[in-house]
Design a protein around this motif. Structure first.
Motif, PDB file in Angstrom:
ATOM      1  N   THR A 147       8.227 -25.620 -24.006  1.00 33.29           N
ATOM      2  CA  THR A 147       8.270 -24.154 -23.970  1.00 33.29           C
ATOM      3  C   THR A 147       8.538 -23.670 -22.546  1.00 33.29           C
ATOM      4  N   THR A 148       8.993 -22.430 -22.454  1.00 30.47           N
ATOM      5  CA  THR A 148       9.096 -21.730 -21.176  1.00 30.47           C
ATOM      6  C   THR A 148       8.386 -20.390 -21.313  1.00 30.47           C
ATOM      7  N   THR A 149       7.457 -20.141 -20.402  1.00 35.18           N
ATOM      8  CA  THR A 149       6.698 -18.891 -20.390  1.00 35.18           C
ATOM      9  C   THR A 149       7.055 -18.116 -19.135  1.00 35.18           C
ATOM     10  N   THR A 150       7.470 -16.886 -19.307  1.00 37.72           N
ATOM     11  CA  THR A 150       7.772 -16.011 -18.174  1.00 37.72           C
ATOM     12  C   THR A 150       6.974 -14.731 -18.305  1.00 37.72           C
ATOM     13  N   GLY A 151       6.668 -14.123 -17.171  1.00 32.10           N
ATOM     14  CA  GLY A 151       5.900 -12.893 -17.237  1.00 32.10           C
ATOM     15  C   GLY A 151       5.772 -12.197 -15.906  1.00 32.10           C
ATOM     16  N   VAL A 152       5.185 -11.009 -15.968  1.00 34.37           N
ATOM     17  CA  VAL A 152       4.955 -10.191 -14.785  1.00 34.37           C
ATOM     18  C   VAL A 152       3.553  -9.600 -14.881  1.00 34.37           C
ATOM     19  N   ASP A 153       2.797  -9.678 -13.786  1.00 33.10           N
ATOM     20  CA  ASP A 153       1.490  -9.040 -13.671  1.00 33.10           C
ATOM     21  C   ASP A 153       1.589  -7.879 -12.700  1.00 33.10           C
ATOM     22  N   VAL A 154       1.009  -6.750 -13.058  1.00 29.18           N
ATOM     23  CA  VAL A 154       0.957  -5.584 -12.185  1.00 29.18           C
ATOM     24  C   VAL A 154      -0.491  -5.133 -12.069  1.00 29.18           C
ATOM     25  N   VAL A 155      -0.971  -4.987 -10.851  1.00 33.58           N
ATOM     26  CA  VAL A 155      -2.335  -4.519 -10.607  1.00 33.58           C
ATOM     27  C   VAL A 155      -2.289  -3.400  -9.583  1.00 33.58           C
ATOM     28  N   GLY A 156      -2.921  -2.271  -9.894  1.00 33.25           N
ATOM     29  CA  GLY A 156      -2.939  -1.136  -8.981  1.00 33.25           C
ATOM     30  C   GLY A 156      -4.294  -0.483  -8.920  1.00 33.25           C
ATOM     31  N   ASN A 157      -4.554   0.216  -7.804  1.00 33.60           N
ATOM     32  CA  ASN A 157      -5.858   0.829  -7.592  1.00 33.60           C
ATOM     33  C   ASN A 157      -5.723   2.024  -6.682  1.00 33.60           C
ATOM     34  N   ILE A 158      -6.415   3.105  -7.039  1.00 28.05           N
ATOM     35  CA  ILE A 158      -6.483   4.264  -6.160  1.00 28.05           C
ATOM     36  C   ILE A 158      -7.862   4.894  -6.276  1.00 28.05           C
ATOM     37  N   SER A 159      -8.474   5.212  -5.140  1.00 32.94           N
ATOM     38  CA  SER A 159      -9.783   5.865  -5.104  1.00 32.94           C
ATOM     39  C   SER A 159      -9.627   7.245  -4.480  1.00 32.94           C
ATOM     40  N   PHE A 160     -10.391   8.223  -4.976  1.00 33.03           N
ATOM     41  CA  PHE A 160     -10.257   9.585  -4.472  1.00 33.03           C
ATOM     42  C   PHE A 160     -11.521  10.380  -4.781  1.00 33.03           C
ATOM     43  N   ASP A 161     -11.695  11.494  -4.101  1.00 34.01           N
ATOM     44  CA  ASP A 161     -12.809  12.402  -4.332  1.00 34.01           C
ATOM     45  C   ASP A 161     -12.434  13.406  -5.409  1.00 34.01           C
ATOM     46  N   LEU A 162     -13.380  13.678  -6.316  1.00 35.53           N
ATOM     47  CA  LEU A 162     -13.111  14.628  -7.392  1.00 35.53           C
ATOM     48  C   LEU A 162     -14.417  15.282  -7.813  1.00 35.53           C
ATOM     49  N   TRP A 163     -14.435  16.610  -7.901  1.00 36.89           N
ATOM     50  CA  TRP A 163     -15.588  17.371  -8.395  1.00 36.89           C
ATOM     51  C   TRP A 163     -16.869  17.026  -7.642  1.00 36.89           C
ATOM     52  N   GLY A 164     -16.730  16.725  -6.386  1.00 40.90           N
ATOM     53  CA  GLY A 164     -17.901  16.409  -5.596  1.00 40.90           C
ATOM     54  C   GLY A 164     -18.424  15.001  -5.788  1.00 40.90           C
ATOM     55  N   GLY A 165     -17.663  14.179  -6.518  1.00 37.53           N
ATOM     56  CA  GLY A 165     -18.052  12.793  -6.735  1.00 37.53           C
ATOM     57  C   GLY A 165     -16.933  11.841  -6.361  1.00 37.53           C
ATOM     58  N   ASP A 166     -17.141  10.554  -6.638  1.00 39.41           N
ATOM     59  CA  ASP A 166     -16.167   9.510  -6.321  1.00 39.41           C
ATOM     60  C   ASP A 166     -15.486   9.035  -7.600  1.00 39.41           C
ATOM     61  N   SER A 167     -14.147   9.025  -7.577  1.00 36.92           N
ATOM     62  CA  SER A 167     -13.369   8.569  -8.720  1.00 36.92           C
ATOM     63  C   SER A 167     -12.492   7.395  -8.317  1.00 36.92           C
TER      64      SER A 167
ATOM     65  N   ASN B  23       0.857  -1.178   0.000  1.00 34.53           N
ATOM     66  CA  ASN B  23       0.000   0.000   0.000  1.00 34.53           C
ATOM     67  C   ASN B  23       0.892   1.226   0.000  1.00 34.53           C
ATOM     68  N   LEU B  24       0.572   2.180  -0.862  1.00 34.42           N
ATOM     69  CA  LEU B  24       1.418   3.350  -1.015  1.00 34.42           C
ATOM     70  C   LEU B  24       0.563   4.584  -1.256  1.00 34.42           C
ATOM     71  N   ALA B  25       0.614   5.509  -0.327  1.00 32.46           N
ATOM     72  CA  ALA B  25      -0.059   6.804  -0.473  1.00 32.46           C
ATOM     73  C   ALA B  25      -1.518   6.655  -0.868  1.00 32.46           C
ATOM     74  N   GLY B  26      -2.212   5.776  -0.188  1.00 35.69           N
ATOM     75  CA  GLY B  26      -3.636   5.604  -0.457  1.00 35.69           C
ATOM     76  C   GLY B  26      -3.951   4.672  -1.614  1.00 35.69           C
ATOM     77  N   SER B  27      -2.953   4.114  -2.264  1.00 38.65           N
ATOM     78  CA  SER B  27      -3.170   3.185  -3.362  1.00 38.65           C
ATOM     79  C   SER B  27      -2.730   1.782  -2.957  1.00 38.65           C
ATOM     80  N   THR B  28      -3.222   0.781  -3.665  1.00 36.80           N
ATOM     81  CA  THR B  28      -2.824  -0.607  -3.416  1.00 36.80           C
ATOM     82  C   THR B  28      -2.239  -1.186  -4.691  1.00 36.80           C
ATOM     83  N   TRP B  29      -1.162  -1.989  -4.533  1.00 43.00           N
ATOM     84  CA  TRP B  29      -0.459  -2.538  -5.691  1.00 43.00           C
ATOM     85  C   TRP B  29      -0.045  -3.983  -5.422  1.00 43.00           C
TER      86      TRP B  29
END
Length: 904
Positions: free
Chosen positions: A746-766, A666-672
């Motif tokens: 075969t060999t398969t390699t990879g990376v998944d990145v998932v992030g989320n941040i919620s905040f108030d904007l213009w009187g609504g929820d973003s 968790n970083l500055a109100g976001s989750t990763w």
């Protein structure tokens, strides 16, 4: 999956039973909540782990959770296209000319084959589709995956996509991951949605009408019913082929009537685009009822049907490079006599209806010459037409033709069971279940011919059908033991018996007939997709036992271990394991990892099917066949392969090793979350490299024998008693063949990145969400006995973008809800069609919704808002395909949709 709400104290015990036992049906695969679902409320995992009250933050392995509502935020009405938008590592392509793969489209997770992905509904294994994808773009060639499109999106409460190997919990196929569709479990409420959309070009019109109703079942149960009706009009993204343009330019009159050629459109000679989907009807039911404080019975199932119609390549009647062998193309002939002459000009094939050497004789072929080398000699044309004993398709179908191929698909399933606690207070929970499912496809092919029947050929055929049927019985237990650790030790164990059957149904006689002109070089069977000559059936079964132990060792450490032993009647036994764990350094930082083995067993269909498909190979249309090793043709061809010195082809299971490690913070109100994975696959089940069929037949003949054509070889070998011609029906025009065998690694390699941040904007929820995937598959070995070809290697390594990402911004303010989503597709290559070095592209989706009242919502949206297209196919003039069908985002351009939704 049934999770009863914690609203009344009298239901508390029932809730504990439902949670413990429903997850007992699944593997120890705790869930990472994806960006689409993340909120400030800690989410309880209901799929994967067998421990109760497991939170998403404690998950050792990643799973994306997408709610049904958010899944449906795009223009597509097919759930597979919805998943492509929601999950970056999930890929699905439009299949314009792909034989049966047009009917049930193959999907890929993490760049692996469709049958390396396990699909569940309510935690139960979903039966496979009836289609084996012989034209699967290289990655999916030969795969027999689940028909995901049979599931209506309205029935879904949420989708959970496990991104890790799970064979030790679920058995065969769970190598790339697991997709679990959790059905709605509402006991009240009604929802109806109607949607209409189209492409910017004005074709591809589609509508969907869907409804869901929740009903109480007594005081302690529910019935959730969902129905959907859907229709999708095809699109045309074709161009006039070079050979056709040459005919038109030279003044070949029949070429102007494109409508006659294809029975579809007058704009181009060849249909190529999004297939037509008609009469798409789906029905799902999900229900449960508490019969006592300690037991609950449940049932869910479905029925669906649809008709899908795609296209085939145009059959050119005259141009040398693209004539259809066995239909129009004749031998080289003397231009003055029409008799065979190896140094002569090319010709249109002529048949002798009363047989060679019987009655009057006919010329070997009608010479072709003139401007553009497209004009059959009019004198010889008239001569053949005037002689009732002589026949040529250039007289009856002078403009050529385009077969239209498709199928009627029927899907049904039912699962029943009882779950509960053996005795209240003992902590021993059970789930006993039985299920049966089937997927059946009845094929049709229209506007084509069986050339060997000559003038007696029908134009429409029923080539037969295929059906996959699966039956499963399961008994699962969960027992909790207090061992003085941070949590109870969950000991889960159980057994499973599964049987699958694959049936082929004979087509009408004309679709496979070896007609009287077969011996004169005219191809047998319905052109483009030959009929099955007889009903055949193949089956196999497996028995499995598993044990799964999981516990919070300390406040910071969780460990899970699983072992599964499974025995297949046809392919022997295998034992697989998984070890997973997570360590919390703090409330805001954690590290997790897993190591496991996995496997995939060939299906009964893969081991026993014969199939002939038409492929475009470097601008030339040729027939390629798949032969079972057990067939007469398969044994003959196996002898030839063995003679090359590399061994004899065999078919068995493929094996996998999975490793994954990741972090969550968790970083500055976001989750990763960031997760790395490595999947090594050996002895992969595959269709090997194509082998020249004529060479294999020549090998079977006496030494020194040479044949000019496959038809000649089959006739000669039959006359010599070496083969039985009837066992080779439909193979007269076969140029190449291949087998299912264990071939490459075969060999398969990879990376998944998932992030989320919620905040108030213009009187609504973003909320801003990020979901990105980097995935790379490399072929370690092409195999030895039956190696895959260079084209397949190129497809596996480069056909899909290595990088995919979605960034979404959603905002709600008052009665208005908006969504803006950017979909990033990295570069890719389609070497087989010469579409190489395709650059990265970003597609923009947008949606605005207005809540007119508490019950009524209106939605306007657009996918691919800026109308982006893939790069044009440089070989379009040869194939008629304007774009590569392997485009990861399709080729229809922008589309829009309107939707009205009513809830009560």
């Amino acid at each position: 999956m049934i999770i009863m709400a914690h609203k009344k104290s009298k239901l508390k015990k029932r809730n504990e039973i439902a949670i413990a036992i429903s997850v007992a049906l699944m593997a120890t695969l705790p869930i990472q909540v994806s960006a689409q679902q993340e909120s400030t409320v800690e989410k309880v995992i209901v799929t994967g782990t067998r421990m109760m009250d497991r939170s998403a933050a404690d998950s050792p392995v990643p799973v994306d959770i997408i709610s049904g509502d958010e899944l449906r935020i795009n223009s597509s009405s097919d759930i597979q296209d919805m998943l492509r938008t929601a999950i970056p590592s999930f890929d699905i392509n439009t299949q314009p000319i792909s034989d049966a793969a047009t009917i049930v489209r193959p999907a890929n997770l993490r760049g692996l084959s469709p049958d390396n992905v396990l699909v569940l509904v309510n935690g139960k294994r979903r039966h496979r589709g009836s289609i084996i994808s012989f034209l699967g773009g290289g990655i999916s060639d030969g795969a027999q995956g689940v028909d995901i499109s049979a599931i209506p999106s309205m029935a879904i409460k949420q989708v959970e996509v496990l991104r890790d190997g799970a064979s030790s919990q679920y058995g065969s196929d769970a190598i790339a991951g697991v997709i679990n569709f959790i059905l709605k479990d509402n006991s009240e409420g009604f929802e109806v949605s109607t949607r209409y959309g189209s492409t910017y070009e004005g074709d591809g019109n589609n509508y969907t009408l869907s409804a869901n109703a929740g009903l109480p079942l007594g005081d302690t149960g529910f019935v959730s019913l969902t129905a959907e009706i859907r229709d999708v009009e095809g699109t045309v993204r074709s161009v006039v082929r070079d050979d056709v343009a040459a005919m038109v330019s030279a003044g070949y009159t029949p070429a102007f009537n494109f409508q006659t050629m294809n029975n579809y459109t007058g704009d181009v000679p060849q249909y190529w685009g999004q297939p037509d989907v008609e009469g798409d009807i789906k029905f799902f039911i999900n229900s449960a009822f508490e019969i006592s404080e300690a037991a609950e019975v449940y049932m869910f199932g479905n029925y669906g049907e649809r008709e899908v119609t795609g296209g085939f390549f145009y059959r050119n009647p005259v141009t040398d490079g693209n004539q259809r062998g066995g239909v129009y193309r004749g031998p080289r002939v003397d231009p003055l006599t029409g008799l065979a002459d190896p140094d002569g000009v090319h010709s249109v094939l002529v048949g002798d209806l009363d047989g060679l050497g019987v009655g009057g004789s006919c010329i070997a072929g009608i010479p072709i010459g003139g401007e553009g080398n497209v004009f059959p000699d009019p004198n010889f044309l008239a001569q053949v037409a005037a002689d009732d004993n002589c026949f040529s398709f250039i007289n009856t179908i002078p403009g050529g033709f385009v077969p239209r191929f498709g199928g009627n698909n029927e899907d049904m399933a039912i699962a029943v069971g009882i779950r509960g606690e053996l005795k209240i207070g003992t902590g021993l929970f059970y789930d006993a279940s039985a299920q049966r499912g089937s997927n059946k496809t009845d094929f049709f092919i229209r506007n084509t011919i069986n050339a060997s029947l000559g003038p007696a050929t029908p134009r429409d055929f029923v080539p037969g059908g295929q059906e996959q049927t699966e039956t499963q019985f399961k008994l699962d237990f969960v027992y909790r033991v207090d061992a003085g650790l941070e949590s109870d030790v969950n000991i889960a164990f159980g057994t499973e018996y599964r049987e699958e059957e694959f049936d082929l149904f004979a087509g009408d006689e004309a679709s496979y007939a070896l007609g009287p002109l077969a011996s004169q070089g005219f191809s047998s069977s319905s052109n483009g997709f030959g009929g099955f000559p007889a009903d055949t059936s193949a089956s196999q079964d497996s028995t499995a036992f598993y044990i799964d132990v999981e516990s919070d060792i300390t406040e910071k450490v969780t460990l899970a271990v699983a072992v599964r032993a499974e025995d297949f009647s046809e392919f022997g036994n295998t034992t697989d394991y998984k070890i997973a764990g997570i360590y919390h350094f703090s409330d805001d930082f954690r590290i997790r990892g897993a190591i496991s083995s996995g496997f995939h067993a060939p299906t009964a269909g893969q081991a026993n099917i014969t199939n002939v498909t038409t492929q475009n190979v470097q601008g030339v249309l040729i027939d390629q066949g798949t032969l079972p090793l057990s067939s007469a043709a398969g044994q003959l061809a196996s002898n030839f392969i063995e003679s090359l010195g590399n061994g004899r082809p065999e078919l068995g299971t493929e094996d996998a090793q999975n490793f994954a490690i990741g972090v969550g913070f968790n970083l500055a109100g976001s989750t990763w979350t960031i997760d790395y994975y490595n999947i090594e696959l050996t002895d992969r089940v595959a269709l090997g490299a194509n082998v020249d069929f004529l060479e294999a037949l020549t090998f079977a003949a006496p030494s020194g024998t040479n044949f000019e054509t496959v038809s000649e070889a089959l006739t000669s070998l039959d006359a010599q008693g070496i083969i039985d011609r009837q066992q080779f029906v439909g193979l007269d025009d076969l140029s190449q063949f291949r087998f299912f065998s264990n071939s490459f690694g075969t060999t398969t390699t990879g990376v998944d990145v998932v992030g989320n941040i919620s905040f108030d904007l213009w009187g609504g929820d973003s909320r801003v969400t990020v979901a990105a995937n980097y995935n790379k598959t490399e072929v370690d070995s092409v195999g030895t006995v039956n190696p895959i070809g260079a084209g397949r290697v190129a497809a596996i390594e480069d056909l899909l973008p290595n990088t995919r990402a979605n960034v979404s911004w959603s905002h709600t303010e008052g009665n208005i809800r908006t969504l803006l989503r950017a979909n990033y597709y990295g570069g890719w290559d389609d070497t087989g069609n010469g579409v190489n070095g395709v650059g990265a592209q970003v597609l923009i989706d947008a949606q605005v919704a207005y809540q007119f009242s508490e019950q009524l919502e209106f939605v306007l949206g657009a996918d691919n808002l800026l109308d982006a297209y893939p790069e044009k196919n440089p070989g379009a003039g040869g194939s008629g395909e304007l774009y590569s069908e392997s485009s990861p985002f399709g080729f229809n351009g922008g589309s829009w949709y309107l939707q009205a939704r009513f809830t009560y």
